[in-house]
Design a protein around this motif. Structure first.
Motif, PDB file in Angstrom:
ATOM      1  N   PRO A 116       0.752  -1.264   0.059  1.00  0.00           N
ATOM      2  CA  PRO A 116      -0.106   0.094  -0.193  1.00  0.00           C
ATOM      3  C   PRO A 116       0.796   1.406  -0.238  1.00  0.00           C
ATOM      4  CG  PRO A 116      -0.541  -1.466   1.856  1.00  0.00           C
ATOM      5  CD  PRO A 116       0.735  -2.073   1.218  1.00  0.00           C
ATOM      6  N   VAL A 117       0.270   2.202  -0.649  1.00  0.00           N
ATOM      7  CA  VAL A 117       1.156   3.462  -0.785  1.00  0.00           C
ATOM      8  C   VAL A 117       0.390   4.656  -0.126  1.00  0.00           C
ATOM      9  CG1 VAL A 117       1.855   5.425  -2.191  1.00  0.00           C
ATOM     10  CG2 VAL A 117       2.422   3.017  -2.923  1.00  0.00           C
ATOM     11  N   VAL A 118       1.025   5.379   1.031  1.00  0.00           N
ATOM     12  CA  VAL A 118       0.135   6.443   1.442  1.00  0.00           C
ATOM     13  C   VAL A 118       0.745   7.841   0.972  1.00  0.00           C
ATOM     14  CG1 VAL A 118      -0.451   7.445   3.832  1.00  0.00           C
ATOM     15  CG2 VAL A 118      -0.020   4.912   3.616  1.00  0.00           C
ATOM     16  N   GLU A 119      -0.366   8.672   0.786  1.00  0.00           N
ATOM     17  CA  GLU A 119       0.050  10.018   0.154  1.00  0.00           C
ATOM     18  C   GLU A 119      -0.730  11.013   1.012  1.00  0.00           C
ATOM     19  OE1 GLU A 119      -0.196   9.190  -4.600  1.00  0.00           O
ATOM     20  OE2 GLU A 119      -1.775  10.092  -3.683  1.00  0.00           O
ATOM     21  N   PHE A 120       0.038  12.173   1.228  1.00  0.00           N
ATOM     22  CA  PHE A 120      -0.486  13.169   2.214  1.00  0.00           C
ATOM     23  C   PHE A 120      -0.790  14.410   1.135  1.00  0.00           C
ATOM     24  CE2 PHE A 120       2.501  10.845   4.194  1.00  0.00           C
ATOM     25  CZ  PHE A 120       1.910  10.173   5.451  1.00  0.00           C
ATOM     26  N   TYR A 121      -2.129  15.006   1.478  1.00  0.00           N
ATOM     27  CA  TYR A 121      -2.508  16.016   0.848  1.00  0.00           C
ATOM     28  C   TYR A 121      -2.762  17.330   1.907  1.00  0.00           C
ATOM     29  CZ  TYR A 121      -3.038  13.266  -3.212  1.00  0.00           C
ATOM     30  OH  TYR A 121      -2.571  12.361  -4.435  1.00  0.00           O
ATOM     31  N   TYR A 122      -2.601  18.431   1.401  1.00  0.00           N
ATOM     32  CA  TYR A 122      -2.935  19.516   2.556  1.00  0.00           C
ATOM     33  C   TYR A 122      -4.562  19.821   2.355  1.00  0.00           C
ATOM     34  CZ  TYR A 122      -2.972  24.165   4.710  1.00  0.00           C
ATOM     35  OH  TYR A 122      -3.167  25.433   5.349  1.00  0.00           O
TER      36      TYR A 122
END
Ligand SMILES: Nc1ncnc2c1ncn2[C@@H]1O[C@H](COP(=O)(O)OP(=O)(O)O)[C@@H](O)[C@H]1O
Ligand SMILES: [Mg+2]
Length: 243
Positions: A116-122
């Motif tokens: 799994p890949v975790v991305e962060f968004y503001y």
């Protein structure tokens, strides 16, 4: 019944105050938006379905020890939740390539990921929720190092649970968005907040690959309400299939 104070009206939900300062009511609307509000519409009974789907998924997560803001569903479109200060970082957990990941990196939608890949968004509507890094989160003080480490770890635990759950009802959990918050009653405690529904997940039928989520609305694929209904049916929340 006493008039309730509306605290916030978002794109898909409305938050109301209750007599308890640490408890809110979350009301689910049928309104649907995409591309940060550029495309607008409505999906028949989406609010009712998302309320029930969120209730079920939050209850499953809570049962395995994930702290959640959900308290109880109180009507067709409303649930009681614990009030939080939302961490302004949205996590996207991906199990396969789709959507913006496919576009940004030039990959085929549906490509499996080896982990799994975790991305962060503001979380910022005016800025269109830009992709950020862990450094941005710490430098701009959106969350502490310890908080974001916990959030990231918890997101992966959530993924294990949700991936297995959806697989058991014949659905590939492709990706989804999570929000976390600090309890108003005790800001040292983080909990999973907001909603988990076909609005916030990509859900593909395992046999046919048919999309059972908001991409049907975004991409004008038709049968939008039917797809939401089908997910709820497979979860045992409706007594007839949607499609
Ligand atoms: N437990 C909570 N306490 C306070 N705010 C919350 C809680 N759960 C969700 N929210 C916030 O309430 C709003 C929910 O409405 P929504 O229609 O999804 O808004 P938006 O258009 O900003 O995405 C979101 O901004 C979400 O971050
Ligand atoms: Mg939202």
């Amino acid at each position: 019944m006493a008039e309730r104070t509306k605290l916030y009206e978002g794109k898909a939900k409305v938050l109301f105050a209750t007599d308890d300062p640490h408890v809110l009511v979350q009301y689910f609307k049928d309104d649907a938006t995409a591309f940060n509000g550029v495309k607008k519409g409505s999906i028949h009974d989406k609010g009712v379905i998302n309320n029930k789907i969120t209730e079920r998924l939050m209850t499953i997560l809570s049962a395995v020890g994930i702290p959640v803001h959900f308290l109880e569903r109180i009507s067709e479109r409303e649930q009681k939740i614990r009030r939080v200060e939302i961490v302004p970082v949205e996590l996207v957990v991906r199990n396969r390539v789709a959507g913006s990941m496919a576009k940004r990196l030039g990959r085929e939608e549906g490509e499996p990921l080896s982990r799994p890949v975790v991305e962060f968004y503001y979380k910022s509507d005016p800025l269109d929720d830009p992709l950020i890094t862990l450094d941005h989160i710490e430098v701009f003080g959106w969350a502490s190092t310890a908080e974001i480490a916990w959030i990231q770890q918890t997101a992966l635990r959530i993924n294990d649970v949700l991936l297995g759950y959806f697989a058991s009802i014949g659905i590939h959990l492709i990706d989804y968005k999570l929000e976390f918050g600090r309890l108003s009653q005790n800001p040292a405690t983080l909990v999973l907040a907001d909603e988990i529904s076909p609005d916030t997940c990509r859900l593909w039928d395992m046999k046919t690959g048919k999309r059972l989520d908001k991409d049907r609305f975004r991409r004008d694929l038709g049968d939008v309400a039917e797809a939401y209904h089908e997910v709820a049916f497979r979860m045992g929340l409706m007594n007839s299939p949607g499609m």
